[in-house]
Design an enzyme around this catalytic site. Structure first.
Site, PDB file in Angstrom:
ATOM      1  N   TYR A 135       0.846  -1.172   0.099  1.00 52.63           N
ATOM      2  CA  TYR A 135      -0.122  -0.114  -0.043  1.00 52.63           C
ATOM      3  C   TYR A 135       1.032   1.264   0.040  1.00 52.63           C
ATOM      4  O   TYR A 135       0.246   2.309  -0.086  1.00 52.63           O
ATOM      5  CB  TYR A 135      -0.898   0.034   1.110  1.00 52.63           C
ATOM      6  CG  TYR A 135      -0.068   0.363   2.500  1.00 52.63           C
ATOM      7  CD1 TYR A 135      -0.399   1.677   2.934  1.00 52.63           C
ATOM      8  CD2 TYR A 135       0.449  -0.554   3.401  1.00 52.63           C
ATOM      9  CE1 TYR A 135       0.236   2.117   4.137  1.00 52.63           C
ATOM     10  CE2 TYR A 135       0.940  -0.341   4.454  1.00 52.63           C
ATOM     11  CZ  TYR A 135       0.919   0.944   4.916  1.00 52.63           C
ATOM     12  OH  TYR A 135       1.560   1.405   6.087  1.00 52.63           O
ATOM     13  N   TRP A 138       7.401   3.682  -0.274  1.00 54.12           N
ATOM     14  CA  TRP A 138       8.666   4.157   0.170  1.00 54.12           C
ATOM     15  C   TRP A 138       9.987   3.323  -0.413  1.00 54.12           C
ATOM     16  O   TRP A 138      11.006   3.536  -0.070  1.00 54.12           O
ATOM     17  CB  TRP A 138       8.496   4.144   1.670  1.00 54.12           C
ATOM     18  CG  TRP A 138       7.765   5.188   2.376  1.00 54.12           C
ATOM     19  CD1 TRP A 138       6.713   5.468   2.922  1.00 54.12           C
ATOM     20  CD2 TRP A 138       8.216   6.504   2.260  1.00 54.12           C
ATOM     21  NE1 TRP A 138       6.126   6.490   3.279  1.00 54.12           N
ATOM     22  CE2 TRP A 138       7.094   7.108   2.892  1.00 54.12           C
ATOM     23  CE3 TRP A 138       9.360   7.455   1.874  1.00 54.12           C
ATOM     24  CZ2 TRP A 138       7.327   8.780   3.308  1.00 54.12           C
ATOM     25  CZ3 TRP A 138       9.357   8.746   2.208  1.00 54.12           C
ATOM     26  CH2 TRP A 138       8.367   9.429   2.649  1.00 54.12           C
TER      27      TRP A 138
END
Length: 790
Positions: A135, A138
């Site tokens: 989700y 990064w």
């Protein structure tokens, strides 16, 4: 700050400085220089004839070349690699043995066999029984290879969709509330520019916000430009106030007045200030009347004339927060006396009843009356991704489409444990009832569930309920070690991509050129999904790829933006970047300035077009732990709970690490040597508490509560208040034979209770622990599972 702590920081700074200038040492003429960029900054990698990096040089956009993230990125590239497709041994044999996850060896298999197994498991269940657990992005800043759209696109095309995560851990509470209060999530909003702040702000309040640490990294490409602005702040004459259990390095740099506050009591402090401003008549009545709705319905709560019958006086707030009544009044007087900017953090809303924190700060800012004025008001993203830099206004390259997900099932981010343990359970979420999915296959791409989910021991019980766990990762992360099927992927240094930076300035677009060839049998995430789409059908493959190769995709992303108006793609790819200079108007941007100037023409996207101090919509939800206006709710774990404190006397915080992005780079020896204490994550302890515990710098302690136990290395400091300790998030979970984590993984200790029935977000910062000194053998560091030939 203690002498030993100061020496520790100074030695770390020396290491960082040396690393930036001589980490790879050789003064050899490079055979090739490759332009690349990351969440730690943009750089050139100089390679010798063998393809080894001999030097790293910052690109012109990188304003702080001493930040060590880039060196860590390169150093970790070959550490703990998943070399081949692997399957857990008993799983490959067709046995149902979830209790052996994380314990037994893996078997090396071919890519064909791995694909066959993955597709077999995906086809054996309904799409709504698949959980696409990826989700956030990064782990890679690139647009094409980002780990959010790729799995979503694959599942939506090949299977019609999958259950997905709703929200995130960063701002899960505030993001579910703020949009109804100001018409914007606020937590990601473009902030008032540095130029405006320096010219107008008189008082700058760091309310739990470390504006240096997370401005050194970026979700896209970091430029570190805020470092120079903070030098100007330190010389500006602005009065800085830090309301925080910790006296952060940036607060020290600014010489900020330190207001020590018990964790999780900030709302009570704000209410005490609001009560004083109201009863003294010092609040901005004109602003409240013109720009807000529902103040008259909120005042009875302040005055103790509503249900709880408690008057929220400064004396009441002092008893809860540990901040004196006099300081509460003085702060309120200061805030209304001149231009004040309240810099709120995200960390404070990652606590039980975290929805209240930013809402209360918005109301306080409204009573001060400076919202929308240059250098005044509030901001909840001043600490994030290089914010407050002027934006270029150029249309950036967008990502690839995920298509339509036909599965209408979600799991709020912090409710993963609950969903896996209680499939089909109904919970309240944002004023509605939702049913949690029955997950049979969990697919994680670049996602370390055993890193960011709270209550690790509960996570392990939850994962044991899942029939099949698939991890797609470059490294043997904790998630990979607890998976059934592991697919080895490339790192960002091993693939071509494109990205822009910073997230807010948007003044550069970068070519992320491949630095290294993929090692062993690693494949790009894009290629893995394209391969499996083709095995599903030719149509699925064509839809997934659009019939284009990866470089054609990257060119298309570039050419669908404004970039070709400045530089052709071929020239851009050769040069490595294209730059756009923000205009003078952009440098004058004021958050909510347009609304302040004309609240009718520029009304907010709220129920009334104004700032909602009271929300009739929220009132209609009729929830027990979330009401129609901001309120103080006593947390289940806090320093005011005398019975619990007798057993667990310390409130533990889990701040962001200084030189990592969450758990990224924890497998870099380069970064570990800078940050770790005894090769473990350090825990910061107040000097008086350390004396009472009989510990000193460098000792090892066990931190524990009813949820679990971890080991950590001690740093003693005067820069954290008594009764509070801090253990940064992101250490890779690594339990010993007794189940005690050896690495200092904070989420072994944190609670999985939700913020409330409104946002169902994480309450990780609501956590009490006990600490004791231990004598243990040195920690050898991150381990890898045994892999045998198939």
């Amino acid at each position: 700050m203690s002498t030993s702590r100061r020496k520790f920081l100074q030695s770390s700074a020396v290491v960082v400085s040396m690393a930036a200038t001589a980490s790879f040492g050789a003064e050899t003429k490079p055979a090739k220089s490759v332009a690349h960029a990351s969440g730690y900054g943009a750089f050139y990698a100089d390679l010798d004839d063998s393809g080894k990096v001999i030097a790293v040089r910052p690109q012109e956009s990188n304003k702080d070349p001493k930040f060590p993230g880039i060196e860590g990125l390169i150093d970790r590239n070959m550490k703990n690699r998943v070399k081949y497709p692997c399957v857990r041994k008993s799983f490959l044999e067709g046995k149902n043995t979830p209790e052996l996850r994380g314990k037994e060896e893996f078997v090396r298999v071919s890519w064909d066999k791995a694909y066959e197994l993955v597709l077999e498991k995906l086809k054996a269940v309904k799409p709504e029984e698949i959980f696409n657990a990826s989700y956030d992005g990064w782990s890679h800043p690139g647009i094409l290879h980002n780990t959010v759209p790729l799995p979503g696109r694959f599942f939506n095309i090949a299977f019609g969709g999958a259950a997905i995560t709703s929200g995130d851990y960063s701002v899960g509470a505030a993001s579910r509330v703020n949009g109804s209060i100001t018409g914007d999530l606020e937590v990601f909003a473009l902030q008032t520019t540095h130029e405006v702040i320096l010219e107008n702000t008189k008082t700058y309040v760091l309310w739990g916000a470390d504006i240096l640490k997370c401005n050194q990294i970026d979700y896209r490409i970091a430029n570190h430009a805020n470092v120079a602005w903070y030098e100007k702040y330190a010389k500006s004459g602005i009065k800085f106030i830090a309301i925080d259990p910790q006296y952060t390095q940036i607060a020290q740099k600014f010489g900020a007045q330190w207001i020590k506050i018990r964790p999780n009591t900030d709302v009570a402090l704000m209410l005490g200030m609001m009560h004083y401003l109201y009863t003294s008549g010092k609040y901005d009545k004109e602003f409240i009347e013109k720009y807000t709705y529902g103040f008259d319905k909120f005042v009875p709560y302040l005055l103790g004339k509503s249900e709880d019958k408690i008057e929220k006086t400064p004396a009441w707030a002092a008893g809860i927060t540990g901040v004196s009544e006099e300081d509460i009044k003085n702060l309120a007087d200061l805030f209304v006396s001149d231009r004040t900017l309240l810099a709120g953090s995200w960390s404070l809303q990652r606590a039980q009843h975290g929805e209240q924190m930013q809402w209360a700060m918005i109301v306080l800012a409204c009573m001060i009356g400076q919202v929308g004025l240059p250098g005044g008001g509030f901001g909840f993203a001043l600490h994030y991704n290089g914010n407050s830099q002027a934006r270029s206004g150029v249309k950036m390259p967008g990502g690839i489409s995920q298509g339509k997900n036909k599965v209408d099932l979600i799991i709020p981010a912090s409710r993963v444990n609950e969903a896996l343990l209680n499939p089909g359970k109904e919970i309240n979420f944002r004023g509605e009832k939702i049913k949690l999915p029955h997950v049979k296959v969990l697919y994680a791409v670049g996602t370390n569930i055993l890193g960011h989910h709270p209550d690790t021991n509960e996570v392990l019980k939850a994962l044991a309920k899942v029939e099949t766990i698939i991890s797609q990762e470059p490294f043997w992360t904790p998630m990979s070690k607890w998976a059934d099927i592991v697919l080895p992927t490339t790192t960002q240094l091993e693939r071509d991509d494109i990205a822009y930076g910073g997230s807010y300035s948007q003044d550069y677009v970068y070519a992320l050129k491949k630095v290294f060839e993929p090692p062993f049998e690693a494949r790009n995430d894009y290629d893995i999904f394209a391969d499996m789409a083709k095995m599903v059908s030719e149509k699925a493959w064509r839809q997934f790829t659009g019939g284009k190769d990866k470089m054609e995709q990257i060119r298309g992303l570039y050419e669908r933006s404004d970039c070709p108006n400045y530089m052709s793609f071929d020239e851009f790819w050769e040069k490595g970047f294209v730059h756009f200079e923000p205009g003078e108007e952009a440098r004058k941007f004021v958050r909510l300035g347009a609304f302040r100037a004309d609240p009718v023409k520029n009304k907010l996207s709220t129920e009334t077009g104004k700032i909602q101090i009271y929300s009739d919509k929220f009132a209609s939800y009729n929830l027990p732990d979330f009401k129609a206006h901001p309120m103080w709710f006593e947390p289940s774990e806090w320093l005011g709970n005398k019975e619990l404190v007798a057993k667990f006397p310390f409130h533990i915080l889990s701040p962001h690490p200084a030189y990592r992005i969450h758990s990224n780079l924890d497998n870099s020896d380069f970064i570990r040597k800078i940050c770790k204490v005894g090769n473990r994550e350090p825990v910061t302890i107040n000097d008086e508490d350390a004396s009472a515990l009989g510990v000193k710098d460098g000792d090892t302690v066990e931190i524990y509560n009813d949820r679990g136990r971890v080991l950590a290395g001690v740093i003693v400091s005067k820069s954290i208040m008594k009764g509070v300790v801090a253990l940064c998030e992101g250490a890779w979970y690594d339990p010993d034979e007794e189940g005690r984590d050896q690495a200092g993984h904070i989420n072994v200790l944190t609670t999985s209770i939700p913020t409330s029935q409104m946002a169902q977000a994480t309450s990780a910062n609501t956590c009490l622990v006990a600490i004791k000194k231990v004598d243990v053998t040195p920690y050898k560091g991150i381990s890898e599972p045994k892999v045998i030939e198939g």
